[in-house]
Design a protein around this motif. Structure first.
Motif, short mmCIF file in Angstrom:
data_model
loop_
_atom_site.label_atom_id
_atom_site.label_comp_id
_atom_site.label_asym_id
_atom_site.label_seq_id
_atom_site.Cartn_x
_atom_site.Cartn_y
_atom_site.Cartn_z
N MET A 1 0.82 -1.20 0.00
CA MET A 1 0.00 0.00 0.00
C MET A 1 0.86 1.26 0.00
SD MET A 1 -3.03 1.07 -0.07
CE MET A 1 -4.26 2.18 0.48
N SER A 2 1.98 1.23 0.74
CA SER A 2 2.84 2.42 0.81
C SER A 2 3.37 2.82 -0.55
CB SER A 2 4.01 2.17 1.76
OG SER A 2 3.55 1.99 3.06
N ASP A 3 3.74 1.84 -1.36
CA ASP A 3 4.27 2.18 -2.67
C ASP A 3 3.23 2.88 -3.53
OD1 ASP A 3 2.89 -0.28 -2.77
OD2 ASP A 3 3.99 -0.93 -4.54
N ILE A 4 1.95 2.58 -3.33
CA ILE A 4 0.89 3.25 -4.08
C ILE A 4 0.83 4.72 -3.70
CG2 ILE A 4 -1.61 3.36 -4.42
CD1 ILE A 4 -1.63 0.29 -4.07
N ILE A 5 0.96 5.03 -2.43
CA ILE A 5 0.91 6.42 -1.98
C ILE A 5 2.10 7.19 -2.54
CG2 ILE A 5 1.05 7.92 0.05
CD1 ILE A 5 -0.54 5.71 1.54
N TYR A 6 3.29 6.60 -2.48
CA TYR A 6 4.48 7.25 -3.04
C TYR A 6 4.30 7.48 -4.53
CZ TYR A 6 7.46 6.79 1.08
OH TYR A 6 8.02 6.93 2.32
N ASP A 7 3.84 6.44 -5.24
CA ASP A 7 3.65 6.56 -6.68
C ASP A 7 2.59 7.60 -7.02
OD1 ASP A 7 5.58 4.63 -7.10
OD2 ASP A 7 4.14 3.01 -7.46
N GLN A 8 1.50 7.63 -6.26
CA GLN A 8 0.46 8.63 -6.51
C GLN A 8 0.99 10.03 -6.25
OE1 GLN A 8 -2.76 7.33 -3.98
NE2 GLN A 8 -3.68 6.07 -5.58
N ASN A 11 3.30 10.89 -9.14
CA ASN A 11 2.53 11.15 -10.36
C ASN A 11 1.80 12.48 -10.28
OD1 ASN A 11 3.34 8.74 -11.53
ND2 ASN A 11 1.58 7.61 -10.78
N THR A 12 1.28 12.82 -9.12
CA THR A 12 0.58 14.09 -8.94
C THR A 12 1.55 15.25 -9.11
OG1 THR A 12 -1.03 13.06 -7.48
CG2 THR A 12 -0.87 15.45 -7.39
N VAL A 13 2.75 15.12 -8.58
CA VAL A 13 3.78 16.15 -8.77
C VAL A 13 4.04 16.34 -10.26
CG1 VAL A 13 6.23 16.69 -8.44
CG2 VAL A 13 4.86 15.88 -6.51
N GLN A 14 4.14 15.24 -10.99
CA GLN A 14 4.36 15.31 -12.44
C GLN A 14 3.22 16.07 -13.12
OE1 GLN A 14 7.06 14.05 -14.09
NE2 GLN A 14 6.31 14.88 -16.00
N ASP A 15 1.99 15.84 -12.67
CA ASP A 15 0.83 16.48 -13.29
C ASP A 15 0.73 17.97 -12.99
OD1 ASP A 15 0.11 14.02 -14.32
OD2 ASP A 15 -1.40 13.61 -12.76
N VAL A 16 1.12 18.38 -11.78
CA VAL A 16 0.90 19.78 -11.39
C VAL A 16 2.11 20.68 -11.59
CG1 VAL A 16 -0.89 19.13 -9.73
CG2 VAL A 16 1.44 19.46 -8.94
N LEU A 17 3.29 20.12 -11.76
CA LEU A 17 4.48 20.96 -11.93
C LEU A 17 4.53 21.47 -13.36
CD1 LEU A 17 6.99 22.09 -10.54
CD2 LEU A 17 8.23 20.11 -11.37
N ILE A 18 4.31 22.75 -13.53
CA ILE A 18 4.28 23.34 -14.86
C ILE A 18 5.37 24.39 -15.01
CG2 ILE A 18 2.91 24.76 -16.45
CD1 ILE A 18 0.42 23.34 -15.21
N ARG A 19 5.43 25.31 -14.07
CA ARG A 19 6.31 26.47 -14.22
C ARG A 19 7.79 26.15 -14.02
NH1 ARG A 19 6.16 32.30 -11.39
NH2 ARG A 19 7.75 33.18 -12.72
N HIS A 20 8.14 25.41 -13.00
CA HIS A 20 9.55 25.12 -12.69
C HIS A 20 9.87 23.68 -13.09
CE1 HIS A 20 9.75 28.88 -10.53
NE2 HIS A 20 8.68 28.53 -9.84
N ASN A 21 9.77 23.39 -14.37
CA ASN A 21 9.87 22.01 -14.81
C ASN A 21 11.17 21.69 -15.55
OD1 ASN A 21 8.96 19.41 -14.90
ND2 ASN A 21 7.71 19.71 -16.72
N TYR A 99 9.54 18.93 -4.46
CA TYR A 99 10.63 19.12 -5.42
C TYR A 99 11.56 17.91 -5.48
CZ TYR A 99 8.94 23.66 -6.58
OH TYR A 99 8.15 24.68 -7.04
N LEU A 100 11.65 17.15 -4.41
CA LEU A 100 12.41 15.90 -4.46
C LEU A 100 11.72 14.92 -5.41
CD1 LEU A 100 14.80 14.26 -3.41
CD2 LEU A 100 13.33 13.51 -1.52
N ALA A 101 10.40 14.84 -5.33
CA ALA A 101 9.64 13.99 -6.25
C ALA A 101 9.78 14.49 -7.69
CB ALA A 101 8.18 13.93 -5.85
N ALA A 102 9.79 15.81 -7.86
CA ALA A 102 9.97 16.38 -9.20
C ALA A 102 11.33 16.00 -9.77
CB ALA A 102 9.81 17.90 -9.16
N LEU A 103 12.36 16.04 -8.94
CA LEU A 103 13.70 15.63 -9.39
C LEU A 103 13.70 14.16 -9.77
CD1 LEU A 103 16.69 16.34 -9.83
CD2 LEU A 103 17.07 15.75 -7.42
N CYS A 104 13.07 13.34 -8.95
CA CYS A 104 12.96 11.91 -9.27
C CYS A 104 12.25 11.72 -10.61
CB CYS A 104 12.22 11.16 -8.17
SG CYS A 104 13.14 10.99 -6.63
N ASN A 105 11.17 12.45 -10.83
CA ASN A 105 10.45 12.34 -12.10
C ASN A 105 11.34 12.70 -13.27
OD1 ASN A 105 8.02 11.51 -10.99
ND2 ASN A 105 7.21 13.58 -10.83
#
Length: 131
Positions: A1-8, A11-21, A99-105
């Motif tokens: 279950m934890s991996d789903i929360i991390y992945d979600q 993925n949400t960071v990927q969807d909402v990060l527009i300006r500083h991408n 931003y850590l998730a954004a870097l990972c993405n």
């Protein structure tokens, strides 16, 4: 279950990060959010005063074994963090994680896998993982 929360979250960071991408924007924002976490922690002492810092040189016996060091090292903090400071630090940590998730993405790295790999490393090596 934890991996789903991390992945979600990732993925949400990927969807909402527009300006500083761009990679450079992400790295500098990650550095900025790190500084904001540190500043919020320091302000618990310097502005609010809910925590107090009593720092001094740690006197450790020369013959102390590595695992015994924690028996000689004291805590430098006293007091209890107030709800306002806790909320501020929590918000800043959340921004940092964003931003850590954004870097990972950007680098195609799974945040969950990185977390799990580090957990397994410190679990296996114990206190020697930080040595």
């Amino acid at each position: 279950m934890s991996d789903i929360i991390y992945d979600q979250f990732q993925n949400t960071v990927q969807d909402v990060l527009i300006r500083h991408n761009s990679l450079l924007d992400i790295i500098t924002k990650l550095d900025e959010t790190n500084a904001r976490v540190n500043r919020a922690a320091v302000k618990t002492i310097t502005s609010c005063g809910c925590l107090k810092l009593h720092a001094e040189k740690q006197d450790l016996p020369e013959d102390a074994a590595y695992l015994d060091i924690r028996n000689y090292a004291g805590t430098e903090l006293s007091g209890e963090i107030c709800p306002v400071c806790r909320d501020k630090i929590d918000k800043e940590i959340g921004s940092h994680l964003f931003y850590l998730a954004a870097l990972c993405n950007h680098l195609n790295i799974s945040l969950y896998d990185s977390f799990l790999n580090e957990y397994n490393r410190i679990k296996t090596l114990g206190p020697y993982s930080l040595y």
